[in-house]
Design an enzyme around this catalytic site. Sequence first.
Site, short mmCIF file in Angstrom:
data_model
loop_
_atom_site.label_atom_id
_atom_site.label_comp_id
_atom_site.label_asym_id
_atom_site.label_seq_id
_atom_site.Cartn_x
_atom_site.Cartn_y
_atom_site.Cartn_z
N HIS A 151 2.64 14.22 12.32
CA HIS A 151 3.20 13.46 13.44
C HIS A 151 2.37 13.70 14.70
O HIS A 151 2.03 14.84 15.00
CB HIS A 151 4.64 13.90 13.73
CG HIS A 151 5.63 13.41 12.71
ND1 HIS A 151 6.88 13.97 12.56
CD2 HIS A 151 5.56 12.40 11.81
CE1 HIS A 151 7.54 13.34 11.60
NE2 HIS A 151 6.75 12.38 11.13
N TYR A 206 14.67 15.57 12.81
CA TYR A 206 15.15 16.41 11.71
C TYR A 206 16.05 17.53 12.19
O TYR A 206 16.84 18.06 11.41
CB TYR A 206 13.96 16.96 10.92
CG TYR A 206 13.15 15.87 10.28
CD1 TYR A 206 13.67 15.13 9.22
CD2 TYR A 206 11.87 15.55 10.73
CE1 TYR A 206 12.95 14.09 8.63
CE2 TYR A 206 11.14 14.53 10.14
CZ TYR A 206 11.68 13.80 9.10
OH TYR A 206 10.98 12.78 8.54
N ARG A 230 10.11 13.02 1.67
CA ARG A 230 9.45 13.52 2.89
C ARG A 230 10.50 14.01 3.89
O ARG A 230 10.35 15.07 4.49
CB ARG A 230 8.59 12.41 3.48
CG ARG A 230 7.88 12.74 4.79
CD ARG A 230 6.96 11.58 5.14
NE ARG A 230 6.50 11.56 6.51
CZ ARG A 230 5.40 12.18 6.95
NH1 ARG A 230 4.70 12.93 6.12
NH2 ARG A 230 5.02 12.08 8.21
N LYS A 237 -2.12 8.50 8.88
CA LYS A 237 -2.21 7.32 9.73
C LYS A 237 -3.42 7.43 10.65
O LYS A 237 -3.74 8.51 11.15
CB LYS A 237 -0.93 7.15 10.55
CG LYS A 237 0.28 6.73 9.71
CD LYS A 237 1.48 6.44 10.59
CE LYS A 237 2.63 5.89 9.77
NZ LYS A 237 3.82 5.60 10.61
N ARG A 293 3.58 11.04 2.87
CA ARG A 293 3.97 9.64 2.80
C ARG A 293 3.48 9.09 1.46
O ARG A 293 2.51 9.58 0.90
CB ARG A 293 3.34 8.83 3.94
CG ARG A 293 3.68 9.31 5.34
CD ARG A 293 2.92 8.50 6.37
NE ARG A 293 3.24 8.88 7.75
CZ ARG A 293 2.55 9.79 8.44
NH1 ARG A 293 1.49 10.38 7.89
NH2 ARG A 293 2.89 10.10 9.69
N HIS A 337 10.47 7.82 0.48
CA HIS A 337 10.33 8.47 1.79
C HIS A 337 11.41 9.53 1.99
O HIS A 337 11.24 10.44 2.82
CB HIS A 337 10.41 7.42 2.90
CG HIS A 337 9.62 7.78 4.12
ND1 HIS A 337 8.24 7.90 4.13
CD2 HIS A 337 10.01 8.07 5.38
CE1 HIS A 337 7.82 8.23 5.34
NE2 HIS A 337 8.88 8.34 6.11
#
Length: 301
Positions: free
Chosen positions: A270, A279, A247, A173, A147, A244
Amino acid sequence: MINDQLTLFLDYLAYNRRLSPNTCAAYARDLNQYKAWLEREKLSFAEVRANDARLYVYELGDRQYAKTTVARKLSAIRAWYDYLARTGVISENPWQDMTAPKASKHLPVTITEAEMAKFLDQIRQDTSPLGLRDAAIFECLYGSGLRVSELVALNLGDIQKAAAFPILKVTGKGRKERMVPIGRQSMAAFTAYIDKGRPALVKDPEEAALFLNFLGKRLTRRGVNYLLDEYIKKGALKFRVSPHAFRHSFATHLLDHGGDLRMIQDLLGHESLSTTQIYTKVSAQRLRDVYLQAHPRAHEK
């Protein structure tokens, strides 16, 4: 009292749940907007009932916010009331059953392998300190799937070469750390930037940031967006994308070449596999497009 409760909640998000500063800032904006609405309606946050909550949702709809924006605002309010209920400030959460409008699902925007190779080759032509930095930035975004917030947070010490292959220590995150391999091309770009580019940019020898702006300070997310826009204006890509997209392209191209979904989930950081599964739809769509273009029986002549 409402200001005190909001401050306590935002501190809880930052220090207990360890959410990123950007997430905390978004929650603060959404909750301050809600607080202003409560003041206009002459309501205390503790007096709100389900009917009042529905009224606020209708008002957000009238303002023609995007569905994703409405969903985020409701998520912030619901989380705040959950916190108030857990800490005993209120007896029940009037927002717990309030659902946001379903957002339209869009497939991630990706860059083809050929377009990506052309873009990166063009950037590598500039051997100035800023050019070496930019090559390292975009090789990293595509080569490691970071990110933008993770990229600009990198420090020099986050590149670790002692292992069997070089890796990046990435803080994602929730301040969760993960290790991401550095590809051969990315490592070459990193080495060129650190050896020849960064020394010409750095002003403070104590500066730990890996990527610096022309003032010698840590590069920002906005700075990376600006860089990409400038390269697109120069024709490095045929269409406008956000950083983004690099990514998204990283994950999609790994899948196209047989990458395992669980492995890609770990590389992207994730929490849920369902987030990574989007994806697979991108790859299926690309497979269909190639089939329709190439197979003699795919369409009528």
